[in-house]
Write a protein that holds these residues in place. Structure first.
Motif, mmCIF file in Angstrom:
data_model
loop_
_atom_site.group_PDB
_atom_site.id
_atom_site.type_symbol
_atom_site.label_atom_id
_atom_site.label_comp_id
_atom_site.label_asym_id
_atom_site.label_seq_id
_atom_site.Cartn_x
_atom_site.Cartn_y
_atom_site.Cartn_z
ATOM 1 N N VAL A 100 0.856 -1.186 0.000
ATOM 2 C CA VAL A 100 0.000 0.000 0.000
ATOM 3 C C VAL A 100 0.892 1.237 0.000
ATOM 4 O O VAL A 100 1.813 1.340 0.807
ATOM 5 N N ILE A 101 0.630 2.166 -0.907
ATOM 6 C CA ILE A 101 1.410 3.395 -0.964
ATOM 7 C C ILE A 101 0.464 4.587 -0.919
ATOM 8 O O ILE A 101 -0.567 4.599 -1.592
ATOM 9 N N THR A 177 7.045 -0.463 -6.299
ATOM 10 C CA THR A 177 5.855 0.234 -5.803
ATOM 11 C C THR A 177 5.970 1.736 -6.024
ATOM 12 O O THR A 177 5.029 2.385 -6.516
ATOM 13 N N ARG A 178 7.111 2.298 -5.696
ATOM 14 C CA ARG A 178 7.290 3.750 -5.855
ATOM 15 C C ARG A 178 7.287 4.155 -7.337
ATOM 16 O O ARG A 178 6.693 5.175 -7.712
ATOM 17 N N LYS A 179 7.906 3.362 -8.179
ATOM 18 C CA LYS A 179 7.976 3.709 -9.606
ATOM 19 C C LYS A 179 6.613 3.585 -10.282
ATOM 20 O O LYS A 179 6.236 4.434 -11.111
ATOM 21 N N TYR A 200 -0.693 -2.515 -4.420
ATOM 22 C CA TYR A 200 -0.214 -3.426 -5.458
ATOM 23 C C TYR A 200 0.023 -4.798 -4.839
ATOM 24 O O TYR A 200 0.389 -4.916 -3.672
ATOM 25 N N GLU A 201 -0.167 -5.822 -5.673
ATOM 26 C CA GLU A 201 0.150 -7.183 -5.263
ATOM 27 C C GLU A 201 1.191 -7.746 -6.228
ATOM 28 O O GLU A 201 1.108 -7.525 -7.445
ATOM 29 N N PHE A 202 2.142 -8.456 -5.672
ATOM 30 C CA PHE A 202 3.243 -9.010 -6.454
ATOM 31 C C PHE A 202 3.365 -10.507 -6.195
ATOM 32 O O PHE A 202 2.921 -11.028 -5.178
ATOM 33 N N GLY A 203 4.004 -11.190 -7.141
ATOM 34 C CA GLY A 203 4.303 -12.607 -6.980
ATOM 35 C C GLY A 203 5.584 -12.944 -7.724
ATOM 36 O O GLY A 203 6.219 -12.067 -8.312
ATOM 37 N N ILE A 209 10.205 -11.323 -10.189
ATOM 38 C CA ILE A 209 9.042 -10.708 -9.552
ATOM 39 C C ILE A 209 8.094 -10.171 -10.616
ATOM 40 O O ILE A 209 8.522 -9.512 -11.570
ATOM 41 N N PHE A 210 6.794 -10.433 -10.428
ATOM 42 C CA PHE A 210 5.762 -9.967 -11.352
ATOM 43 C C PHE A 210 4.715 -9.164 -10.594
ATOM 44 O O PHE A 210 4.354 -9.501 -9.465
ATOM 45 N N LEU A 211 4.208 -8.123 -11.232
ATOM 46 C CA LEU A 211 3.053 -7.386 -10.723
ATOM 47 C C LEU A 211 1.806 -8.188 -11.060
ATOM 48 O O LEU A 211 1.639 -8.644 -12.196
ATOM 49 N N MET A 212 0.923 -8.364 -10.072
ATOM 50 C CA MET A 212 -0.258 -9.217 -10.254
ATOM 51 C C MET A 212 -1.551 -8.420 -10.094
ATOM 52 O O MET A 212 -1.534 -7.248 -9.728
ATOM 53 N N ASP A 213 -2.655 -9.114 -10.348
ATOM 54 C CA ASP A 213 -3.993 -8.636 -10.022
ATOM 55 C C ASP A 213 -4.310 -7.328 -10.757
ATOM 56 O O ASP A 213 -3.932 -7.146 -11.902
#
Length: 316
Positions: A100-101, A177-179, A200-203, A209-213
Motif C-alpha cells: 500500500v502506498i 511500488t514507488r515507480k 499493489y500485489e506481487f508474486g 518478480i511480477f506485478l499481479m492482479d
C-alpha cells in the motif's frame, strides 16, 4: 440489469477455482490463471448483498490498461483480456502482503492519524497535518493479505523478521511500488486527477518478480479532482473524489463498519445505479475515453465462449 455476481464457470484445463471478494480466479493447467471480475462489491472486507452492474468491466478494463502502461517498469502477469470482464495471465506464487502506498493523508491513514496515532505500519507521519494533505513524500504502509476477514497492517521490519518476504525481495518490491505509483500519478495528472493512494500485489515465477492482479482501479485506489484540491483543502472541506470511499461513507452513515452484529443498510435500486454511475465516471475520467457497456443479455455464455477461444489460441 444482469449483474455478474455469483457464477461458477468450468473452463478447459481447469484445475482449481478460488472465489475472492470480487474476482473469481480459475487455475488452468499448470501455468495459467483466468480472472473473472464480477460485479460484487466489498467494503470493510464484507461482500455487500447486491452486485453493481458494469463494475467488473470497469475494473478489468482499467487494470488491463494500467498493466500495459507500466510493463516497462515491472513485468506483470497479464497475457490477454479476451472479454470485458476477464483477464488471462501467468500464474505466480503470490507474496502474502499488499504493498500500500499513500501520497496523501486520507482514508485509513487519516482515521489512524485522527485517533492520535502517528505511526502507521512502522512509518512515522509528520505532526500538524490535516485530512487529505500531501505527505512530504509517499509512504509505504503494507498489509497482510487475508483469504478471509480483515487484512492487517504490518511494518517492513515485521515482514522481513517473520520471513514473509526476504529483505532483498522486499527492497525490490518497494522500488517497484514507488515507480509504478509515480507512473500512475503522471497518468492521472494528465486527466486532471490526483492519485491519492493505492495498493499493489506481487508474486514470483522462478526468481523473477511480477506485478499481479489489478492496479489503479477504484477498488484499489483513491483519486481526487485536481482543480478543486487546494481550495477544498484550505477550507477543510471533503475532497471531490473518485473511489469506493463514498460506499464506505454510505455504510458508516447507516451504522455499518463490518463489525459483528452490524447489518448492511438496504441497497436500493437508486443507490446501486448511483454506484454504477460513479464507476463509469471514474473509468471515463481516468482514461479520457467513452465507456462502452458490454452486452449483458447473456454474460455467462459470452464469458465462457471468449475464454475458451482465448485458451485454445494459447495452446496452439
Amino acid at each position: 440489469m444482469n449483474a455478474i455476481k455469483d457464477i461458477a464457470f468450468n473452463f478447459p484445463g481447469q484445475t482449481n477455482h478460488y472465489k475472492g471478494k470480487v474476482r473469481d480466479v480459475y487455475s488452468i493447467d499448470e501455468d495459467l490463471l483466468v480472472m473473472v471480475a464480477s460485479d460484487r462489491i466489498s467494503a470493510f472486507d464484507v461482500v455487500l448483498p447486491k452486485g453493481i452492474p458494469y463494475k467488473g468491466q470497469v475494473l478489468n478494463q482499467l487494470a488491463a490498461k494500467f498493466l500495459k502502461a507500466t510493463e516497462d517498469i515491472c513485468p506483470n502477469w497479464l497475457i490477454d483480456s479476451p472479454d470485458p470482464n476477464v483477464s488471462v495471465g501467468k500464474r505466480c506464487e503470490p507474496y502474502r502482503i499488499e504493498m500500500v502506498i499513500r501520497g496523501y493523508l486520507a482514508g485509513h491513514a487519516w482515521r489512524t492519524y485522527k485517533s492520535g496515532e502517528r505511526v502507521l505500519c512502522g512509518v512515522t507521519m509528520p505532526e500538524g497535518m490535516r485530512e487529505n494533505q500531501k505527505f512530504p513524500e509517499p509512504i509505504i504502509t503494507p498489509a497482510t493479505k487475508a483469504d478471509e476477514g480483515h487484512d492487517e497492517d504490518i511494518s517492513r521490519e515485521e515482514i522481513i523478521a517473520q520471513g514473509i518476504v526476504s529483505e532483498a525481495d522486499y527492497i525490490k518490491l518497494e522500488e517497484y511500488t514507488r515507480k509504478i505509483f509515480q507512473r500512475g500519478t503522471e497518468i492521472a495528472a494528465k486527466q486532471g486527477l490526483i492519485l491519492v493512494d493505492t495498493k499493489y500485489e506481487f508474486g514470483k515465477i522462478g526468481d523473477e518478480i511480477f506485478l499481479m492482479d489489478e492496479i489503479h482501479t477504484p477498488d484499489s485506489s483513491r483519486y481526487f479532482y485536481a482543480d478543486t484540491y487546494d481550495e477544498l483543502l484550505e477550507a477543510d472541506q471533503p475532497q471531490r473524489q473518485l473511489s469506493k470511499e463514498f460506499v464506505r461513507e454510505w455504510l458508516m452513515a447507516g451504522g455499518f463498519q463490518g463489525k459483528e452484529g452490524q447489518t448492511v443498510p438496504e441497497m436500493t435500486d437508486e443507490f446501486v445505479q448511483s454506484v454504477t454511475d460513479r464507476y463509469i465516471e471514474l473509468y471515463e475520467k481516468v482514461t479520457g475515453e467513452k465507456f462502452i457497456k458490454a452486452d449483458v443479455s447473456d454474460p455467462v455464455n459470452r464469458i465462457q465462449k471468449n475464454v475458451e477461444a482465448c485458451l485454445a489460441g494459447l495452446k496452439v
